[in-house]
Design a protein around this motif. Structure first.
Motif, PDB file in Angstrom:
ATOM      1  N   CYS A  21      32.939  12.155  65.922  1.00 40.81           N
ATOM      2  CA  CYS A  21      33.158  13.500  65.379  1.00 40.81           C
ATOM      3  C   CYS A  21      32.216  13.804  64.228  1.00 40.81           C
ATOM      4  N   ARG A  22      31.757  12.774  63.562  1.00 47.37           N
ATOM      5  CA  ARG A  22      30.819  12.991  62.455  1.00 47.37           C
ATOM      6  C   ARG A  22      29.447  13.399  62.960  1.00 47.37           C
ATOM      7  N   GLY A  43      36.793  17.475  62.650  1.00 49.61           N
ATOM      8  CA  GLY A  43      35.361  17.610  62.902  1.00 49.61           C
ATOM      9  C   GLY A  43      34.918  19.013  63.246  1.00 49.61           C
ATOM     10  N   ARG A 100      31.900  21.296  61.355  1.00 51.80           N
ATOM     11  CA  ARG A 100      31.020  20.496  60.502  1.00 51.80           C
ATOM     12  C   ARG A 100      29.586  20.520  61.016  1.00 51.80           C
ATOM     13  N   LYS A 101      29.365  19.929  62.203  1.00 56.36           N
ATOM     14  CA  LYS A 101      28.036  19.939  62.810  1.00 56.36           C
ATOM     15  C   LYS A 101      28.189  20.407  64.252  1.00 56.36           C
ATOM     16  N   ARG A 135      29.682  27.395  64.343  1.00 49.91           N
ATOM     17  CA  ARG A 135      29.757  27.122  62.914  1.00 49.91           C
ATOM     18  C   ARG A 135      30.860  27.938  62.263  1.00 49.91           C
ATOM     19  N   ALA A 159      39.432  23.206  58.425  1.00 50.83           N
ATOM     20  CA  ALA A 159      38.351  23.623  59.320  1.00 50.83           C
ATOM     21  C   ALA A 159      38.190  25.136  59.304  1.00 50.83           C
ATOM     22  N   ARG A 210      36.342  26.084  56.182  1.00 49.43           N
ATOM     23  CA  ARG A 210      34.895  25.818  56.282  1.00 49.43           C
ATOM     24  C   ARG A 210      34.196  26.899  57.087  1.00 49.43           C
ATOM     25  N   CYS A 211      34.909  27.423  58.084  1.00 44.12           N
ATOM     26  CA  CYS A 211      34.326  28.473  58.930  1.00 44.12           C
ATOM     27  C   CYS A 211      34.482  29.862  58.322  1.00 44.12           C
TER      28      CYS A 211
END
Length: 407
Positions: free
Chosen positions: A135-136, A167, A170-171, A190, A221, A224-225
């Motif tokens: 997940c990273r 996750g 994140r990326k 993203r 999450a 972050r979004c």
């Protein structure tokens, strides 16, 4: 006196590690190696204990180095699945998904390899750690690791889905670069936390109960979004589930499920609101969680204080480029910041270094404000004087509140 036994040294290493003193644990390990006597020689428990504490303290590379020392030792220590899981966790924390996958391939089927002997097979912890590692590199790879897990006949649990949801955002990836194609690409944008809710739904369909850690990951999450609406939706989902479980347990005269980390979900929601300009909503959540019996911790208070100080209007320039105190709204956020400080004092919560930094940054912005006002000429002197007095009042109240809280 006779040298201490390996068991006694292992207990000391555990105590040092649990206390956060990794250096003392490593020094004792070095003495054990230098003694080279059978009663004091490092064992598999020694390496596993030291490695796990190193990973917990954020020293993953130390854990990987210890693994290399163990493999090259003259004692020919044979690692077990627990030791392999600790190594896998070190790879996960270092973001070394390729190395984690290679270790899994050695364990899969019990064939063995350079790191593990034949017969060491992966368990649920191994698979969950691999999911976390992948997940990273992108949640798509994490989902592919989940599919591999299912192929091996291992059923995922709440920890599995908690790592996947954490996750999200994140990326973002649209394919599985580490594990190959594990089905249709996972849509991860993203600024699109929808995949987190999809994973939550899949979790429920499997009969798994989402816990407070899963909701914390989901809300975080969304933050972050930059989707505050979806973060609040996640919080409402958690509260609805908690209420339904409480009602069901009451009807059956049973104990309801515990939510030991519920404060983390509330903190994530407050942080999401604060970082995206919804400070009034963040303050409302702070008050609401206290009414529900959930005590804000130092992290909760720090997140809210940081957003309040940044949005309090204490800026050197206003929207028109002139020096201003950010009117309107500065007074409200100041009162809320002082409310948080008073709560901390009442609960005996010591301010963190981050909180001190936030207040000092606010003070720095006040200095810039004063300098701009001094350079502004003689126009609107009365208004400028009011702003100066207001800025001094803000600085004084914040520092007084911080000093009172600290003791």
């Amino acid at each position: 006196p006779p040298p201490p036994t390996s068991r006694e040294c292992n207990a000391a290493i555990k105590s040092f590690g649990d206390a956060g003193d990794l250096l003392s644990a490593l020094r004792l390990f070095g003495r054990m190696r230098r003694l080279r006597s059978a009663p004091s020689a490092p064992t598999l428990v020694t390496y596993s204990t030291l490695m796990s504490r190193a990973v917990h303290l954020g020293k993953g590379r130390v854990a990987v180095r210890l693994w290399g020392i163990m493999k090259s030792s003259e004692a020919e220590i044979v690692p077990d699945v627990r030791a392999a899981n600790i190594l896998m966790n070190a790879y996960a924390k270092l973001g070394l998904a390729v190395e984690a996958l290679a270790l899994m391939e050695q364990m899969r089927g019990g064939c063995g390899g350079p790191d593990v002997p034949p017969g060491v097979t992966p368990n649920l912890v191994t698979h969950n750690t691999l999911v976390d590692a992948c997940c990273r590199a992108g949640v798509g790879s994490g989902v592919a690791a989940l599919r591999k897990m299912e192929e091996d006949g291992v059923d995922p649990d709440a920890t599995t889905y908690g790592s996947l949801i954490a996750g999200v955002g994140r990326k973002p990836v649209s394919s599985d670069p580490l594990l190959g194609s594990g089905g249709p690409p996972t849509p991860v944008g993203r600024n699109d936390p929808d995949v987190g809710f999809v994973l939550m739904d899949e979790m429920v369909q499997r009969g798994l109960r989402p816990n407070d850690v899963c909701y914390c990951a989901l809300i975080d999450a969304c933050g972050r979004c930059k989707r505050v609406d979806m973060a609040l939706r996640g919080l409402r989902m958690m509260l609805r589930q908690k209420s339904e479980e409480k009602a069901a347990a009451s009807a059956r005269h049973k104990r309801t499920h515990k939510w030991p980390n519920e404060v983390g979900a509330w903190t994530a929601a407050i942080d999401a609101c604060g970082k995206n300009g919804r400070t009034a909503t963040a303050v409302r959540l702070f008050r609401d969680m206290r009414k529900r019996g959930i005590k804000p911790n130092i992290i909760t208070c720090g997140c809210l204080m940081d957003s309040l100080l940044k949005s309090s209007g204490m800026t050197a320039t206003g929207g028109d480029g002139a020096a201003s105190l950010g009117r309107p709204g500065g007074d409200g956020t100041l009162a809320d910041a002082l409310m948080v400080l008073r709560y901390m004092k009442h609960e005996d919560i010591a301010p963190s270094e981050v909180m001190y930094t936030s207040i000092l940054s606010a003070a720095g912005r006040l200095v810039k404000l004063e300098n701009r006002l001094d350079d502004g000429g003689d126009e609107d002197d009365d208004e400028d004087d009011d702003v100066r007095l207001k800025s001094i009042s803000i600085y004084t109240e914040l520092m007084r509140g911080m000093i009172d809280t600290h003791g």
